[in-house]
Design a protein around this motif. Sequence first.
Motif, mmCIF file in Angstrom:
data_model
loop_
_atom_site.group_PDB
_atom_site.id
_atom_site.type_symbol
_atom_site.label_atom_id
_atom_site.label_comp_id
_atom_site.label_asym_id
_atom_site.label_seq_id
_atom_site.Cartn_x
_atom_site.Cartn_y
_atom_site.Cartn_z
ATOM 1 N N SER A 171 -4.480 10.617 -20.583
ATOM 2 C CA SER A 171 -4.473 9.166 -20.425
ATOM 3 C C SER A 171 -5.165 8.662 -19.153
ATOM 4 C CB SER A 171 -3.031 8.671 -20.493
ATOM 5 O OG SER A 171 -2.978 7.290 -20.271
ATOM 6 N N ALA A 207 -3.745 1.955 -18.623
ATOM 7 C CA ALA A 207 -3.093 3.204 -19.006
ATOM 8 C C ALA A 207 -1.994 2.996 -20.042
ATOM 9 C CB ALA A 207 -2.528 3.905 -17.780
ATOM 10 N N ASP A 208 -1.359 1.828 -20.009
ATOM 11 C CA ASP A 208 -0.233 1.623 -20.930
ATOM 12 C C ASP A 208 -0.606 0.780 -22.144
ATOM 13 O OD1 ASP A 208 -0.688 -0.662 -19.562
ATOM 14 O OD2 ASP A 208 1.418 -1.146 -19.178
ATOM 15 N N ILE A 228 -6.713 7.692 -27.782
ATOM 16 C CA ILE A 228 -6.493 9.060 -27.305
ATOM 17 C C ILE A 228 -6.011 9.954 -28.441
ATOM 18 C CG2 ILE A 228 -4.952 10.478 -25.900
ATOM 19 C CD1 ILE A 228 -5.225 8.403 -23.697
ATOM 20 N N TYR A 257 -0.470 14.607 -23.617
ATOM 21 C CA TYR A 257 -0.952 13.235 -23.674
ATOM 22 C C TYR A 257 -1.080 12.639 -22.280
ATOM 23 C CZ TYR A 257 -1.186 8.293 -24.318
ATOM 24 O OH TYR A 257 -1.585 7.001 -24.234
ATOM 25 N N GLY A 273 -8.612 6.553 -19.737
ATOM 26 C CA GLY A 273 -8.389 5.119 -19.536
ATOM 27 C C GLY A 273 -9.479 4.453 -18.709
ATOM 28 N N ARG A 286 5.294 8.100 -28.863
ATOM 29 C CA ARG A 286 4.496 7.695 -27.708
ATOM 30 C C ARG A 286 4.308 6.187 -27.647
ATOM 31 N NH1 ARG A 286 3.141 10.255 -23.249
ATOM 32 N NH2 ARG A 286 4.561 9.056 -22.864
ATOM 33 N N LEU A 295 -5.514 2.126 -25.853
ATOM 34 C CA LEU A 295 -5.844 3.410 -25.232
ATOM 35 C C LEU A 295 -5.057 4.538 -25.886
ATOM 36 C CD1 LEU A 295 -7.295 5.106 -23.136
ATOM 37 C CD2 LEU A 295 -5.410 4.650 -21.544
ATOM 38 N N LYS A 296 -3.771 4.298 -26.107
ATOM 39 C CA LYS A 296 -2.941 5.339 -26.721
ATOM 40 C C LYS A 296 -3.480 5.754 -28.081
ATOM 41 C CE LYS A 296 1.265 4.006 -24.260
ATOM 42 N NZ LYS A 296 2.487 3.184 -24.296
#
Lengths: 218, 218
Positions: B146, B157-158, B166, B142, B150, A186, B162-163
């Motif tokens: 997101s 979001a990218d 999460i 996922y 977010g 990811r 955040l990733k």
Amino acid sequence: MAQEKADAKQRLIEAALKVFGEHGFKGASTRAIAGEAGANIAAIPYYFGGKEGLYLAVAGHIADQITGRMGPGLSAAAQLAGNPATTIEQRRQALLALGDGFVSMLVGTEEAALWARFMVREQFDPTEAFDVLYNRVMGPSYVAISPLLGPLLGLPADSEELKLRIFSVIGQALVFRVARAAILRRLEWDAYTPERLEQIRAALRANIIAIMDAGRPA
Amino acid sequence: MAQEKADAKQRLIEAALKVFGEHGFKGASTRAIAGEAGANIAAIPYYFGGKEGLYLAVAGHIADQITGRMGPGLSAAAQLAGNPATTIEQRRQALLALGDGFVSMLVGTEEAALWARFMVREQFDPTEAFDVLYNRVMGPSYVAISPLLGPLLGLPADSEELKLRIFSVIGQALVFRVARAAILRRLEWDAYTPERLEQIRAALRANIIAIMDAGRPA
DNA sequence: GTCTATAGTCGGATAGAC
DNA sequence: GTCTATCCGACTATAGAC
């Protein structure tokens, strides 16, 4: 005779950690383990009484290693938590330090990948090795967190709610080993690096701070 | 001919899910799988081309099952998240609902134990089966979370932050499968029951609410 | 303490009957 | 589409030389 190689017994344990982790108890062959260790197959019955004895020895080895790395931090946390004079702010900081240390150990070292793989297998299908790991590693870790987070959330130390919320928090760190492949994909990362490790610690701290501080009186 | 037994092909897949999960790819014997399925050993090369083909078929089966259960909820969440008119409060509620649904599926059903065991194995040592699981299950899950979390955390979001946060949140639920044995022992439970499942959902909700609301403007 | 040789079992795949 | 029979390689453990 420069001690460049550990003795055969130790080499077998380390090879077994890798091969048992890859293929499980049944799938791991004593041939592969002995080959990996550069030892003779017959050395396994000789030193460990057989394949099962070697498996148990691996569990003991993992417990030794993790205790060696996390032990001091856990003891310090336990002592601090047990002192009634410890402030809320000190508990917050101790918890964050514990989280950082846990991520550094679990995600930041190569060997921890092997320990985690072996331990997760035991979680799904516990054997005698699980008792060793629970009593020497998992239990003590939990016990260190409980008296730190309990007061911060206003929950009694023996409440089921606190226990569940602690495991949930532990899961926040565990996931970086247990879902490693999905996370790397990811993030479009090829591996965890020291810089990325710090990003992980920071993300975890942010979540832990949020959880701790939600328990504060508004 | 009451359809009380699925055809041999289907029975083999379900037996393989269990036996591969228990013993890994190498450790699982086609004899054991065929025996568990009440089918003939020769049926495995016949239907699947061999042991490997059966293993891949298991991955496809898991993806089918999880998609069937989580798909509707994920689609609803994605649609809601994509709508600019969706309020913050609606995103909060959607995220909590997603968490509840995830725990119910993952922890609350027996089959999910088998899926999780197989999937975790693939995380540690990915094979071709991991691509199937990632593309059909992990990725889509996922992607649904997101755009909900977010905006609540004020993170793009990218963004890597955040990733990571999460995945950390996902770990809070995952842990109840991945550390099941340790959790049951600590809680002195013998199994998860519907009542205990609700306790788990509640603990998870509390943590998620804390994380979501820490992102709010003070 | 480490090796080779070997016993006895179980592994996956195939051939071919039905 | 399902079965039996069978090949041959890999498995763990042991015996016994050194």
